[in-house]
Design a protein around this motif. Structure first.
Motif, PDB file in Angstrom:
ATOM      1  N   ASP A  87      36.710  75.120  52.765  1.00 18.04           N
ATOM      2  CA  ASP A  87      37.720  75.131  53.828  1.00 18.04           C
ATOM      3  C   ASP A  87      37.161  74.658  55.165  1.00 18.04           C
ATOM      4  OD1 ASP A  87      39.688  76.100  52.134  1.00 18.04           O
ATOM      5  OD2 ASP A  87      39.191  78.201  52.538  1.00 18.04           O
ATOM      6  N   ARG A 101      38.102  73.655  60.869  1.00 18.88           N
ATOM      7  CA  ARG A 101      38.909  74.047  59.711  1.00 18.88           C
ATOM      8  C   ARG A 101      39.933  72.967  59.342  1.00 18.88           C
ATOM      9  NH1 ARG A 101      38.069  78.763  62.712  1.00 18.88           N
ATOM     10  NH2 ARG A 101      37.023  80.407  61.519  1.00 18.88           N
ATOM     11  N   ALA A 102      40.310  72.140  60.308  1.00 19.80           N
ATOM     12  CA  ALA A 102      41.250  71.044  60.069  1.00 19.80           C
ATOM     13  C   ALA A 102      40.873  69.878  60.966  1.00 19.80           C
ATOM     14  CB  ALA A 102      42.688  71.491  60.333  1.00 19.80           C
ATOM     15  N   GLY A 246      44.133  69.290  54.687  1.00 19.68           N
ATOM     16  CA  GLY A 246      43.515  69.711  55.935  1.00 19.68           C
ATOM     17  C   GLY A 246      43.255  68.580  56.906  1.00 19.68           C
ATOM     18  N   TYR A 277      48.295  74.690  59.164  1.00 22.57           N
ATOM     19  CA  TYR A 277      47.336  74.654  58.061  1.00 22.57           C
ATOM     20  C   TYR A 277      46.215  75.664  58.305  1.00 22.57           C
ATOM     21  CZ  TYR A 277      43.598  73.003  54.998  1.00 22.57           C
ATOM     22  OH  TYR A 277      42.592  72.941  54.069  1.00 22.57           O
ATOM     23  N   VAL A 278      45.715  75.720  59.536  1.00 19.79           N
ATOM     24  CA  VAL A 278      44.658  76.682  59.865  1.00 19.79           C
ATOM     25  C   VAL A 278      45.154  78.110  59.661  1.00 19.79           C
ATOM     26  CG1 VAL A 278      43.239  77.606  61.743  1.00 19.79           C
ATOM     27  CG2 VAL A 278      43.466  75.127  61.446  1.00 19.79           C
TER      28      VAL A 278
END
Length: 286
Positions: A87, A101-102, A246, A277-278
């Motif tokens: 992730d 994270r993204a 992501g 998304y996060v």
């Protein structure tokens, strides 16, 4: 660790950063020299709502000021590659590494046409980062192919390290040290057998052991293997999501029309969806 890393400091990237900050996410914006941005070079803009008759530089400065006021962090540099691991995305920025994270890709239009010999000798004399690899060529002949506004400064740095630098570009550089020879050539060719042995620049052949190709940014497909393209642009859906979970994309890199209004709107969507998304992956862990 940042929630969201935005690659590109133009309208799309800064719009994404502002929207992600509005959702309470930590944001890092990574971009090169502002002078390389196409908007910066535009003398007058008359079709951006509410800001007619403004120069591109003035508008871009406003965008940067807004992102900074919103709390987005900015880092000047070139992202050389993005590595997804679970992730987390690991971003190689010159000799530094950041985590997020993204990711939002807002690189603008980056021409991916490689120079002859570039791909064949990558890692065997071809480099994209003077700070990372300069010490390996101390006392050796190197060539710098300058395609970014800060390329002359990078060439100066290599010369100061002790490299013997020749600067190659299709236009005369500004602020290049006077002891660095300049060769004008539009499309040089990298020469070698097992490793780089020279650079052919027009009618001139430059003996060298290293070639530093300094573009304003990397082409998206080179940044992130497996990223799906369509007609040369990053393929996205209506949520600005790419083929890599992501990772989102917005602005010129995501296709036509190449307009500021479109870039800002897509950046808004990408920033919001990246924030969602996060939240999703954070909730799954919790």
């Amino acid at each position: 660790m940042y929630d969201i890393a935005v690659i590109g400091g133009g309208p799309a990237g800064l719009s994404a950063a502002v929207q992600a900050r509005a959702r309470g996410k930590s944001v890092l914006v990574v971009s090169g020299d502002r002078r390389d941005n196409a908007l910066y070079k535009t003398p007058q803009i008359d079709n951006y709502l509410g800001f007619w008759g403004i120069t591109g530089q003035e508008l871009l400065d406003r965008f940067h000021a807004h992102a900074a006021e919103a709390g987005a962090e900015e880092k000047e540099g070139r992202v050389l590659n993005i590595m997804p691991m679970g992730d987390t995305f690991y971003l190689s920025i010159g000799s530094d590494m950041e985590q997020a994270r993204a990711v939002v890709l807002a690189t603008g239009v980056v021409r991916a046409n490689k120079y002859p010999g570039e791909e064949a000798f990558l890692g065997r004399g071809v480099s994209y980062c003077a700070t990372c690899d300069g010490m390996l060529y101390r006392g050796k002949e190197v060539a710098v192919i300058g395609k970014a506004a800060d390329a002359p400064q990078e060439a100066n740095y290599l010369q100061e390290l002790g490299c013997k630098v020749t600067y190659v570009s299709d236009k005369a550089p500004e602020h290049l040290r006077t002891d660095i020879p300049f060769v004008k050539a539009p499309r040089p060719e990298i020469l070698g057998e097992q490793a780089v042995t020279g650079l052919r620049a027009g009618s001139v052949t430059i003996p060298c052991e290293g070639v530093f190709i300094l573009r304003s940014s990397m082409a998206p497909a080179d940044l992130l293997p497996g990223l799906a393209l369509e007609e040369g642009y990053i393929r996205v859906d209506r949520n600005m999501a790419t083929s890599v979970p992501g990772v989102f994309a917005a602005g010129d890199c995501a296709g036509l029309p190449l307009q500021v209004s479109k870039a800002v709107g897509e950046g808004l969507v990408a920033g919001l969806r990246a924030a969602e998304y996060v939240d999703q992956i954070t909730n799954q862990k919790g």
